[in-house]
Design a protein around this motif. Structure first.
Motif, mmCIF file in Angstrom:
data_model
loop_
_atom_site.group_PDB
_atom_site.id
_atom_site.type_symbol
_atom_site.label_atom_id
_atom_site.label_comp_id
_atom_site.label_asym_id
_atom_site.label_seq_id
_atom_site.Cartn_x
_atom_site.Cartn_y
_atom_site.Cartn_z
ATOM 1 N N PRO A 373 0.839 -1.206 0.000
ATOM 2 C CA PRO A 373 0.000 0.000 0.000
ATOM 3 C C PRO A 373 0.872 1.254 0.000
ATOM 4 N N ALA A 374 0.499 2.214 -0.825
ATOM 5 C CA ALA A 374 1.291 3.441 -0.949
ATOM 6 C C ALA A 374 1.397 4.166 0.395
ATOM 7 N N SER A 375 0.347 4.074 1.201
ATOM 8 C CA SER A 375 0.301 4.874 2.436
ATOM 9 C C SER A 375 1.341 4.458 3.473
ATOM 10 N N ILE A 376 1.888 3.244 3.382
ATOM 11 C CA ILE A 376 2.853 2.804 4.406
ATOM 12 C C ILE A 376 4.282 2.785 3.876
ATOM 13 N N LYS A 377 4.494 3.289 2.661
ATOM 14 C CA LYS A 377 5.841 3.232 2.093
ATOM 15 C C LYS A 377 6.373 4.630 1.750
ATOM 16 N N ALA A 378 7.685 4.688 1.485
ATOM 17 C CA ALA A 378 8.360 5.979 1.310
ATOM 18 C C ALA A 378 7.910 6.718 0.045
ATOM 19 N N PHE A 379 8.166 8.031 0.066
ATOM 20 C CA PHE A 379 7.659 8.928 -0.991
ATOM 21 C C PHE A 379 8.223 8.646 -2.382
ATOM 22 N N TYR A 380 9.399 8.018 -2.448
ATOM 23 C CA TYR A 380 10.073 7.887 -3.747
ATOM 24 C C TYR A 380 9.653 6.641 -4.531
ATOM 25 N N MET A 381 8.785 5.809 -3.946
ATOM 26 C CA MET A 381 8.436 4.546 -4.604
ATOM 27 C C MET A 381 7.401 4.759 -5.704
ATOM 28 N N ARG A 382 7.545 4.021 -6.788
ATOM 29 C CA ARG A 382 6.712 4.290 -7.978
ATOM 30 C C ARG A 382 5.269 3.818 -7.790
#
Ligand code: 4AD
Ligand code: MG
Length: 484
Positions: A373-382
């Motif tokens: 899930p985008a919400s639990i990962k760092a800002f730079y991930m695609r």
């Protein structure tokens, strides 16, 4: 002084040395019957037997041959009469280079706990266990550079002191040369970092990734291998405040290329140690076996150390998505029986207990989980496109999970689209001013690219079977501990 023959050279090549007069230097591991010194000089797991003629030897010298004393011995190398060794050195001269008074010396010739030895980090490398671990640690570091060099990567030295938070998690150690009791202040009363050494706030790096991306977008394939720092108060057997990380970064790679690289790289490190450090591995394998004899059956590992390493090298890693992982966990026995401490719900991070279930119970091998899930990962991930049967937005992130260790690698494909990246940074409160250069990489000649970070100590833990991360780094830094 340096005219000595190393113990490893003698034990591995004694045919050509028998009958010669040799000088050896090292530390006494044991002294039996006033006659037999087991001498270790750190080059090998094994000791050289040095035979002393106590009737000829000065009594003062004889008295000082004791556990962990440092001695120099000169004499003839002969085939051994006794069982247990092929050759021995008949000492004609013995010199005590450094005596050890056993009444004051903290280590004793008996089994001592890991916790105790941690407090004696200035002596613990003289033990069999730690010397084996640190020889292997060196071997893995060498294998890292060899792997990347053989595959056309360039070693990039990224800065230790930075002005950015690469992970956006705020777990940084500040670097300043202010007098912390009275730092200069602005008119509003805030600390005035414009007057600090770098004229802005700086910290120790948490990751070299963002700078490695700069390298990848020029040299194609780069990697970093350096110390990284995290001010997270995690007092666990897997966390250090100062640890070493290896971060490859590759242009024109997507998440799938990245997973292939991670698997191949991990296997090559393990393979190198299996090939070159068998004596150390056998010793560590037996050490674990002995420890496990006193444990209840369900706590013992179902494979020995060497067997586990071979298994990992010979089998393909399992690859699943985060969404599949959540579905599997919710169908699992421990979930249904309420055995997990933490809940399993799409959108929440996987906890160590969940990762362990997947790796140790479900698949019984390394697992690569992707598309978190985008919400639990760092800002730079695609950002991924919307996917069927996936309840929320995901990013092209991947974690490699290992048996007994959990996460050894975290990585991702990077967001190369300027507008999407800016949106993500805004959402996650990552300041654009700090990372103007990171944004410009997307503006001028950007391309799809990917990379990951391998926690070096966690890999050393896996390969040596050591239970606590503090025992695979010479001088561990953890909350409340910066001794040595
Ligand atoms: O998952 P992490 O935080 O990822 C990054 O730092 C990315 N910038 C890497 C990248 O894509 N280039 O950390 C990577 C790995 C983890 O998987 C773990 O093995 C290790 O670093 N690690 C730690 N090891 C010891 N102590 C800690 N406190 C660690 N934090 C992370
Ligand atoms: Mg991670």
């Amino acid at each position: 002084m340096s005219k000595r023959t190393e113990v490893k050279a003698i034990l591995e090549g004694y045919e050509g040395l028998i009958g010669q007069e040799l000088t050896v230097m090292g530390w006494v591991r044991a002294f039996r019957s006033n006659r037999f010194i087991a001498l270790n000089d750190g080059t090998s797991m094994n000791t050289l037997q040095v035979v002393v003629d106590f009737e000829q030897l000065d009594e003062e010298v004889l008295k000082q041959i004791s556990f962990h004393a440092c001695v120099k011995a000169t004499g003839k190398l002969v085939e051994s009469q006794g069982a247990g060794q092929d050759v021995e050195l008949l000492a004609e001269q013995i010199e005590i280079l450094g005596a050890t008074n056993l009444e004051e010396y903290p280590l004793q010739p008996k089994q001592q706990s890991m916790e105790f030895l941690r407090e004696k980090a200035h002596f613990r490398m003289r033990t069999n266990t730690f010397s084996a671990v640190f020889r292997i640690r060196h071997g893995i570091a060498y294998a890292v550079h060899k792997y990347f060099n053989d595959n056309g990567y360039f070693y990039l030295h990224t800065p230790i002191i930075t002005g950015s938070d690469a992970e956006g998690a705020g777990e940084m150690f500040r670097v300043t040369n202010f007098d912390i009791d009275k730092p200069p202040r602005t008119e509003e009363g805030a600390v005035d970092f414009e007057q600090d050494f770098f004229e802005k706030p700086t910290n120790l790096t948490v990751s070299g990734q963002l700078q490695a991306e700069i390298g990848a977008l020029a040299l194609g394939k780069v990697y970093t291998f350096g110390p990284t720092f995290r001010a997270e108060k995690s007092n666990t057997s897997r966390h250090l405040a100062e640890f070493w990380m290896i971060e490859p970064e590759v242009a024109f790679y997507d998440i799938f290329d990245n997973m292939d690289l991670a698997e191949d790289f991990c296997k090559s490190l393990i393979h190198h140690i299996l090939e070159h450090y068998s004596a150390e591995l056998e010793f560590l394998d037996q050490r674990i076996e002995k420890m496990e004899r006193n444990m209840p059956k369900e706590q013992r590992r179902n494979m020995g150390l060497i067997e586990t390493l071979r298994f990992v090298v010979d089998n393909e890693f399992e690859r699943i998505t985060y969404t599949e992982a959540v579905n599997l966990l919710r169908k699992s026995k421990p979930y249904k029986k309420g055995k997990f401490e933490y809940g399993v719900e799409w959108g929440k991070d996987l906890q160590a207990e969940h990762e362990r279930y997947l790796v140790e119970k479900k698949f019984k091998k390394p697992v690569i989980v992707r598309d978190y899930p985008a919400s639990i990962k760092a800002f730079y991930m695609r950002m991924n496109d919307e996917q069927e049967n996936v309840p929320g937005k995901t990013v092209a992130a991947m974690d490699v999970l290992f048996p007994g260790i959990g996460e050894v690698i975290g990585g991702s494909q990077r967001e190369e689209r300027l507008d999407v990246l800016r949106e993500r940074m805004a959402e996650m409160d990552v300041p654009e001013e700090e990372l103007w250069w990171y944004l410009e990489l997307r503006k001028f000649g950007g391309c799809p690219h990917a990379g990951f970070g391998l926690g070096f100590e966690r890999m050393v833990q896996f390969i040596t079977g050591m239970g606590n991360i503090r025992d695979v780094i010479a001088f561990p830094r953890t909350p409340g501990n910066a001794e040595f």
